[in-house]
Design a protein around this motif. Sequence first.
Motif, mmCIF file in Angstrom:
data_model
loop_
_atom_site.group_PDB
_atom_site.id
_atom_site.type_symbol
_atom_site.label_atom_id
_atom_site.label_comp_id
_atom_site.label_asym_id
_atom_site.label_seq_id
_atom_site.Cartn_x
_atom_site.Cartn_y
_atom_site.Cartn_z
ATOM 1 N N VAL A 1 0.891 -1.171 0.000
ATOM 2 C CA VAL A 1 0.000 0.000 0.000
ATOM 3 C C VAL A 1 0.929 1.222 0.000
ATOM 4 C CG1 VAL A 1 -1.854 1.199 1.215
ATOM 5 C CG2 VAL A 1 -1.751 -1.298 1.285
ATOM 6 N N ALA A 2 1.053 1.854 -1.146
ATOM 7 C CA ALA A 2 2.144 2.825 -1.343
ATOM 8 C C ALA A 2 1.619 4.232 -1.614
ATOM 9 C CB ALA A 2 2.984 2.363 -2.528
ATOM 10 N N THR A 3 2.546 5.191 -1.561
ATOM 11 C CA THR A 3 2.202 6.554 -1.978
ATOM 12 C C THR A 3 2.415 6.624 -3.486
ATOM 13 O OG1 THR A 3 3.077 7.276 0.122
ATOM 14 C CG2 THR A 3 2.563 8.985 -1.454
ATOM 15 N N ILE A 4 1.367 6.985 -4.185
ATOM 16 C CA ILE A 4 1.336 6.889 -5.653
ATOM 17 C C ILE A 4 0.937 8.247 -6.229
ATOM 18 C CG2 ILE A 4 0.015 5.830 -7.549
ATOM 19 C CD1 ILE A 4 -0.478 3.450 -5.503
ATOM 20 N N SER A 5 1.658 8.702 -7.262
ATOM 21 C CA SER A 5 1.250 9.989 -7.854
ATOM 22 C C SER A 5 0.916 9.856 -9.345
ATOM 23 C CB SER A 5 2.363 11.027 -7.668
ATOM 24 O OG SER A 5 3.552 10.543 -8.263
ATOM 25 N N CYS A 6 1.062 8.644 -9.906
ATOM 26 C CA CYS A 6 0.924 8.512 -11.364
ATOM 27 C C CYS A 6 -0.515 8.379 -11.842
ATOM 28 C CB CYS A 6 1.766 7.344 -11.865
ATOM 29 S SG CYS A 6 1.319 5.771 -11.117
ATOM 30 N N PHE A 7 -1.492 8.370 -10.944
ATOM 31 C CA PHE A 7 -2.893 8.372 -11.396
ATOM 32 C C PHE A 7 -3.420 9.788 -11.547
ATOM 33 C CE2 PHE A 7 -3.305 3.934 -9.790
ATOM 34 C CZ PHE A 7 -3.940 3.387 -10.895
ATOM 35 N N SER A 8 -3.096 10.645 -10.561
ATOM 36 C CA SER A 8 -3.759 11.955 -10.530
ATOM 37 C C SER A 8 -2.790 13.129 -10.622
ATOM 38 C CB SER A 8 -4.556 12.090 -9.227
ATOM 39 O OG SER A 8 -3.670 12.201 -8.133
ATOM 40 N N GLY A 9 -1.479 12.865 -10.456
ATOM 41 C CA GLY A 9 -0.516 13.961 -10.429
ATOM 42 C C GLY A 9 -0.343 14.525 -9.035
ATOM 43 N N ARG A 10 -0.908 13.845 -8.040
ATOM 44 C CA ARG A 10 -0.791 14.271 -6.647
ATOM 45 C C ARG A 10 -0.635 13.025 -5.797
ATOM 46 N NH1 ARG A 10 -2.520 19.003 -3.544
ATOM 47 N NH2 ARG A 10 -2.430 18.167 -1.463
ATOM 48 N N ALA A 11 0.170 13.114 -4.734
ATOM 49 C CA ALA A 11 0.438 11.936 -3.912
ATOM 50 C C ALA A 11 -0.844 11.430 -3.265
ATOM 51 C CB ALA A 11 1.462 12.279 -2.835
ATOM 52 N N ALA A 12 -1.035 10.122 -3.359
ATOM 53 C CA ALA A 12 -2.214 9.486 -2.752
ATOM 54 C C ALA A 12 -1.811 8.077 -2.347
ATOM 55 C CB ALA A 12 -3.364 9.437 -3.755
ATOM 56 N N ARG A 13 -2.470 7.553 -1.303
ATOM 57 C CA ARG A 13 -2.112 6.194 -0.881
ATOM 58 C C ARG A 13 -3.096 5.173 -1.439
ATOM 59 N NH1 ARG A 13 1.514 4.187 2.132
ATOM 60 N NH2 ARG A 13 2.055 6.026 3.359
ATOM 61 N N GLY A 14 -2.519 4.117 -2.016
ATOM 62 C CA GLY A 14 -3.358 3.063 -2.568
ATOM 63 C C GLY A 14 -2.533 1.831 -2.885
ATOM 64 N N LEU A 15 -3.208 0.852 -3.475
ATOM 65 C CA LEU A 15 -2.541 -0.415 -3.773
ATOM 66 C C LEU A 15 -1.643 -0.298 -4.990
ATOM 67 C CD1 LEU A 15 -5.403 -3.047 -3.401
ATOM 68 C CD2 LEU A 15 -3.310 -2.859 -2.045
ATOM 69 N N GLN A 16 -0.467 -0.896 -4.885
ATOM 70 C CA GLN A 16 0.369 -1.035 -6.080
ATOM 71 C C GLN A 16 -0.294 -2.091 -6.949
ATOM 72 O OE1 GLN A 16 4.020 -2.003 -4.075
ATOM 73 N NE2 GLN A 16 4.873 0.004 -4.509
ATOM 74 N N ASN A 17 -0.411 -1.820 -8.215
ATOM 75 C CA ASN A 17 -1.028 -2.793 -9.128
ATOM 76 C C ASN A 17 -0.362 -2.695 -10.495
ATOM 77 O OD1 ASN A 17 -2.169 -0.487 -10.237
ATOM 78 N ND2 ASN A 17 -4.228 -0.881 -9.443
ATOM 79 N N ARG A 18 -0.985 -3.304 -11.478
ATOM 80 C CA ARG A 18 -0.357 -3.356 -12.813
ATOM 81 C C ARG A 18 -0.140 -1.945 -13.386
ATOM 82 N NH1 ARG A 18 0.376 -7.543 -16.319
ATOM 83 N NH2 ARG A 18 0.334 -6.998 -18.532
ATOM 84 N N TYR A 19 -1.123 -1.062 -13.164
ATOM 85 C CA TYR A 19 -0.988 0.308 -13.663
ATOM 86 C C TYR A 19 0.206 1.010 -13.004
ATOM 87 C CZ TYR A 19 -1.846 5.236 -14.589
ATOM 88 O OH TYR A 19 -1.678 6.555 -14.972
ATOM 89 N N THR A 20 0.316 0.923 -11.679
ATOM 90 C CA THR A 20 1.398 1.658 -11.001
ATOM 91 C C THR A 20 2.761 1.071 -11.378
ATOM 92 O OG1 THR A 20 1.346 0.322 -8.967
ATOM 93 C CG2 THR A 20 -0.093 2.241 -9.038
ATOM 94 N N GLN A 21 2.796 -0.258 -11.599
ATOM 95 C CA GLN A 21 4.073 -0.854 -12.029
ATOM 96 C C GLN A 21 4.510 -0.269 -13.376
ATOM 97 O OE1 GLN A 21 3.113 -5.009 -11.789
ATOM 98 N NE2 GLN A 21 3.198 -4.900 -9.548
ATOM 99 N N ALA A 22 3.530 -0.018 -14.248
ATOM 100 C CA ALA A 22 3.868 0.503 -15.583
ATOM 101 C C ALA A 22 4.149 2.002 -15.546
ATOM 102 C CB ALA A 22 2.713 0.213 -16.541
ATOM 103 N N MET A 23 3.449 2.753 -14.690
ATOM 104 C CA MET A 23 3.459 4.218 -14.817
ATOM 105 C C MET A 23 4.229 4.985 -13.747
ATOM 106 S SD MET A 23 1.884 5.005 -17.632
ATOM 107 C CE MET A 23 1.436 6.723 -17.472
ATOM 108 N N GLN A 24 4.448 4.386 -12.554
ATOM 109 C CA GLN A 24 5.032 5.203 -11.474
ATOM 110 C C GLN A 24 6.431 5.710 -11.848
ATOM 111 O OE1 GLN A 24 3.228 6.432 -8.968
ATOM 112 N NE2 GLN A 24 4.935 7.566 -8.074
ATOM 113 N N ALA A 25 7.171 4.916 -12.629
ATOM 114 C CA ALA A 25 8.524 5.342 -13.022
ATOM 115 C C ALA A 25 8.473 6.608 -13.888
ATOM 116 C CB ALA A 25 9.214 4.210 -13.782
ATOM 117 N N HIS A 26 7.345 6.860 -14.538
ATOM 118 C CA HIS A 26 7.215 8.046 -15.404
ATOM 119 C C HIS A 26 6.733 9.276 -14.622
ATOM 120 C CE1 HIS A 26 7.761 5.638 -19.021
ATOM 121 N NE2 HIS A 26 6.918 4.756 -18.507
ATOM 122 N N ALA A 27 6.421 9.098 -13.330
ATOM 123 C CA ALA A 27 5.769 10.161 -12.560
ATOM 124 C C ALA A 27 6.446 11.531 -12.690
ATOM 125 C CB ALA A 27 5.631 9.757 -11.094
#
Length: 367
Positions: free
Chosen positions: A266-292
């Motif tokens: 359960v990580a801090t993720i910014s690649c969905f919305s452009g703002r830090a948010a906490r949620g599950l790492q999944n296939r989307y975050t594996q593909a996109m978080q590196a591009h954040a």
Amino acid sequence: MPSPSLTQQLGIACPLIQAPMAGANTPALAAAVSAAGGLGSLGVGYVEPQAILEQAAQIRAVTDQPFALNLFVLPDAFEVDEMAVSYACEQLDALMEREGLAVRTRRPAAWAPLFSEQFAALCEARPAVASFAFDLITPAQLRELHARDIYVIGTATTVAEARAWAQLGADAVCVQGAEAGGHRGTFLHEPEQALIGLFALLPLAARAVEIPVIAAGGIMDGRGMLAAEMLGAAASQLGTAFLACPESAAAEGWKRDLARAEEHRVATISCFSGRAARGLQNRYTQAMQAHAPQLPAYPVLNALTAPLRRAASQVGRADLVSEWCGQAAALVREMPAGELVKVLAEEYQAARRQLALDVALRQGGYT
Ligand SMILES: Cc1cc2nc3c(=O)[nH]c(=O)nc-3n(C[C@H](O)[C@H](O)[C@H](O)COP(=O)(O)O)c2cc1C
């Protein structure tokens, strides 16, 4: 005469607030919680003004109990990084192609509803409580809310942010620990500086401000509510705990994934919305978080990822949507929201009784 407690001020039986959860909450969820004696909240940060009025009316059609409306505080006008927009479109289209989703990214007519118009609709809807995240409101806006007898709660992720809301004149502040699901409310610091655990943040904030402090982040049951109270909270705000309720709008796959969420994923993720948010790492975050770092900021990226998230939800691909949740997600219980409020209230009272008994026994020298 002693000053009224937060529960008295809010007119609720139990010190329990169901967190606003834009994108996952519904009028039915807020209404069920309020009707059962908690404070139901409806996060309308993504909702156009007319729909805010309609959704408030839907809550009132079910219950006459108090409820909260919640907004994200954003400037009406902001710079858009066009290079970042193009980069995001390329990456998102390539991902949708790889995953077999037939939609493509498109530039929306507007990146987000205008905050000033949402705020006017909130004032017109006149809920008992208004809560805000992402920034302070202005002193004039605070006066407008108070003129309508609306109780104002600000969101803080550090002591400095809690002080800023108190100095503004907010009625209470909700401190959001690092454990919390969904978007971080941080506005005075870099997001990674403001990941303070609730056990540290709560007593620090309660010492620093004189207004009531509400605890948010990782609280899933009545024991947690009492623990928060022991650390200075006047009430607890629970989000993830309500995500698996039938009244929640979270997709079935998301609800399923909550119960088996491993806390270290359960990580801090910014690649969905452009703002830090906490949620599950999944296939989307594996593909996109590196591009954040190359992606546009909120709300632009949020709008650009909307077609992908919608299309993925429609075909049951929870692994491609923003599965927001707090670190204790696996403790989630699937039951109607009204029933969950009753269970939480009973657990909280049982924990209080247990504590009182332990203290009495110790004082009697029986330990
Ligand atoms: C799905 C989801 C959406 C959220 N949306 C909002 C929101 O619209 N406004 C807001 O102030 N907080 C929002 N939050 C954060 C909550 O207010 C709260 O801080 C958080 O749920 C507490 O942590 P917990 O989820 O572990 O209970 C959201 C949380 C979740 C899980």
